[in-house]
Enzyme design. Structure first.
Site, PDB file in Angstrom:
ATOM      1  N   GLY A 154     -33.097  20.234  32.235  1.00  0.00           N
ATOM      2  CA  GLY A 154     -34.265  20.941  32.768  1.00  0.00           C
ATOM      3  C   GLY A 154     -34.437  22.213  31.943  1.00  0.00           C
ATOM      4  O   GLY A 154     -33.466  22.967  31.741  1.00  0.00           O
ATOM      5  N   ARG A 210     -30.600  20.880  22.052  1.00  0.00           N
ATOM      6  CA  ARG A 210     -31.770  20.173  22.579  1.00  0.00           C
ATOM      7  C   ARG A 210     -33.024  20.862  22.009  1.00  0.00           C
ATOM      8  O   ARG A 210     -33.350  21.988  22.412  1.00  0.00           O
ATOM      9  CB  ARG A 210     -31.775  20.159  24.121  1.00  0.00           C
ATOM     10  N   ASP A 214     -41.563  21.313  29.204  1.00  0.00           N
ATOM     11  CA  ASP A 214     -40.497  21.768  28.308  1.00  0.00           C
ATOM     12  C   ASP A 214     -41.022  22.727  27.255  1.00  0.00           C
ATOM     13  O   ASP A 214     -40.274  23.523  26.699  1.00  0.00           O
ATOM     14  CB  ASP A 214     -39.804  20.574  27.660  1.00  0.00           C
ATOM     15  N   LYS A 273     -41.067  15.382  30.029  1.00  0.00           N
ATOM     16  CA  LYS A 273     -40.283  14.146  30.033  1.00  0.00           C
ATOM     17  C   LYS A 273     -41.113  12.932  29.644  1.00  0.00           C
ATOM     18  O   LYS A 273     -42.256  12.794  30.085  1.00  0.00           O
ATOM     19  CB  LYS A 273     -39.678  13.979  31.439  1.00  0.00           C
TER      20      LYS A 273
END
Ligand code: MRU
Length: 362
Positions: free
Chosen positions: A52, A94, A251, A262
């Protein structure tokens, strides 16, 4: 603090360690991961023990504080070099969620500001120790601000949910994905706390099952009515008039309003558009990245194919089959009805509203 008291807290500092609820094993197991080193923090982010966008930002901030806390550096300048390296290492884990690099950048800025301050007459404790304390305070502030922003998103977004509305959400943009309370789940939680009847359709969100494992669990804990669906059921429900609005997290939101979220979010946006259903994105200002002009520039994380070929650790595809795993997609701003931040509701044209939002940020 006991695990019970910590159960909805995503990340916290405990006596020289960064602690996390392991989101890989929820909801059936409650395990705390205690990260003692920078490598532990990086691995927790990479393997999605914490996930998240805002949550990995908070975790990375504590990761930077951890480096300073355990550093053997003899001068602040050596410690600064260690922090620069730590930032690069954490950011690489990430690439899509901008909150990660946003948080490590803020920590680095805090370190530079400390170093540039006059050192004063006291030499005790050593300046490296003082800098470490300063960074821990900054990480705590990032966590506290994230929680406050989530509550404000709830306040601004609740009125967008129609009376007795059926809301569809994707992935997990709840308390676990943030410092607490969530982004997409925040307007839902706030509307529920106002006593407004509502119902949530929860996309299971293959392949990591953030919806089935995490969002369904959070809504259940909050006593909010829900129905879990597989990702391919949304179109059917929209066609039957059973969904009043879609709310998702983000994101990264770029200058023109394109949104990375996502994988599967874009599909939902296209479906919502085809059925004239409002499509909302909820995110704190730390998710806005005005350095990128359009969504084409957003780096999309590719994850292991084994996460697609396997279900709950079990191989479900033929041995050796090729599988793709882009973990995020980009929804063009033209498909988005509004973006909800802690400052309010931004409607098109997003380029202007987002710039204004960032300009107003304290
Ligand atoms: O791969 P994940 O689980 O980290 O992806 C999470 C999402 O896509 C969320 O929707 C997004 O980070 C917003 S969380 C408040």
């Amino acid at each position: 603090m006991s695990l019970q008291e910590q159960e909805l807290q995503t990340v916290w500092w405990d006596n020289g360690a960064v602690c996390l609820i392991d989101q890989r094993v929820l909801p059936h197991q409650r395990q705390v991961v205690s990260c003692q080193t920078l490598n532990d923090v990086a691995q927790a982010i990479k393997t999605m023990q914490v996930r998240g966008a805002p949550a990995i930002g908070c975790t990375a901030a504590y990761g930077m504080a951890l480096v300073a806390h355990h550093s053997q550096a003899s001068t602040v300048s050596i410690l600064l070099d260690e922090l620069v390296q730590a930032k690069a290492y954490l950011d690489a884990q990430r690439p899509t969620a901008v909150n990660l690099a946003w948080a490590t950048e803020r920590m680095l800025r805090c370190a530079h500001q400390y170093v540039e301050r006059p050192s004063g007459v006291t030499t005790e404790p050593p300046r490296t120790v003082q800098l470490a304390a300063c960074l821990l305070t900054e990480a705590h502030a990032i966590l506290a601000e994230d929680l406050a922003m989530c509550h404000a998103i709830g306040d601004h977004g609740a009125s967008l949910i129609p009376e007795r509305g059926h809301v569809l959400t994707h992935c997990n943009a709840g308390g676990l994905a943030t410092a607490g309370y969530g982004t997409a789940l925040a307007p839902i939680r706030t509307a529920h706390s106002q006593g407004r009847p509502l119902h949530v359709y929860v996309d299971e969100t293959r392949p990591f099952l953030q919806g089935a494992r995490l969002t369904a669990w959070e809504l259940q804990q909050a006593g909010i009515a829900q129905t879990l669906i597989t990702d391919n059921m949304a179109g059917y429900l929209m066609q039957r008039g059973e969904i009043d609005c879609v709310i998702v997290g983000a994101d990264r939101i770029v200058a023109n309003g394109d949104v990375a979220n996502k994988i599967g979010t874009y599909t939902l946006a296209v479906l919502a558009h085809a059925h004239q259903i409002p499509f909302y994105v909820a995110a704190p200002s730390s998710t806005i990245d005005l350095t990128l002009a359009t969504g084409d520039e957003i780096p999309i994380e590719e994850r292991a194919a084994s996460e697609v070929t396997h279900f709950a650790g079990q191989l479900v595809a033929p041995v050796g089959v090729a599988a793709a795993h882009p973990a995020f997609d980009v929804t063009p701003h033209t498909l988005i009805s509004a973006i909800i931040t802690e400052q309010g509701v931004i409607t098109p044209p997003f380029a202007i509203g987002l710039r204004e939002n960032v300009r107003r940020k304290p």
